[in-house]
Design an enzyme around this catalytic site. Structure first.
Site, PDB file in Angstrom:
ATOM      1  N   SER A  21       0.856  -1.030  -0.042  1.00 15.08           N
ATOM      2  CA  SER A  21      -0.033   0.018   0.077  1.00 15.08           C
ATOM      3  C   SER A  21       0.734   1.426  -0.101  1.00 15.08           C
ATOM      4  O   SER A  21       0.232   2.502  -0.410  1.00 15.08           O
ATOM      5  CB  SER A  21      -0.925  -0.090   1.185  1.00 15.08           C
ATOM      6  N   LYS A  62       0.151   4.524   6.830  1.00 15.31           N
ATOM      7  CA  LYS A  62      -0.358   5.469   5.539  1.00 15.31           C
ATOM      8  C   LYS A  62       0.080   6.980   5.929  1.00 15.31           C
ATOM      9  O   LYS A  62       0.421   7.322   7.035  1.00 15.31           O
ATOM     10  CB  LYS A  62      -1.793   5.446   5.781  1.00 15.31           C
TER      11      LYS A  62
END
Length: 103
Positions: A21, A62
């Protein structure tokens, strides 16, 4: 490269990255990330790479964005949708200091 000053900071922790990711931020599956604890999430700059504990999902790495009482955690891979939650559902654990990759 003298890492001693970095490693002397209190509370640093490391995580092994699982998944892809964050590939567009040059963080790949199997990398080890060194994180600095976050004691005041309200002082984080938007875009900072954080490790965050998301209620019901576990820890994720993230890009952090805050808009009032909403938190958006964005991947660095267009294959993943942002995670948008109220601030009380996210516990920011640390911010990125370094990435180690074994070659």
């Amino acid at each position: 490269l003298d890492l001693a000053p970095v490693l002397e900071r209190r509370g640093l922790f490391a995580l092994t990255v699982n998944g892809d990711s964050m590939v567009d931020s040059y963080i790949a599956d199997g990398d080890v990330v060194l994180m600095e604890p976050v004691t005041e999430p309200s002082r984080l700059r938007n875009g900072t790479v954080v490790s965050a504990l998301v209620a019901g999902s576990g820890t994720t790495l993230k890009h952090f964005h805050r808009n009032g009482s909403l938190i958006r955690l964005e991947a660095a891979n267009p294959e993943y949708e942002p995670i948008e939650l109220s601030a009380d559902q996210v516990q920011v654990q640390g911010k990125l200091l370094a990435v180690w990759r074994q070659v």
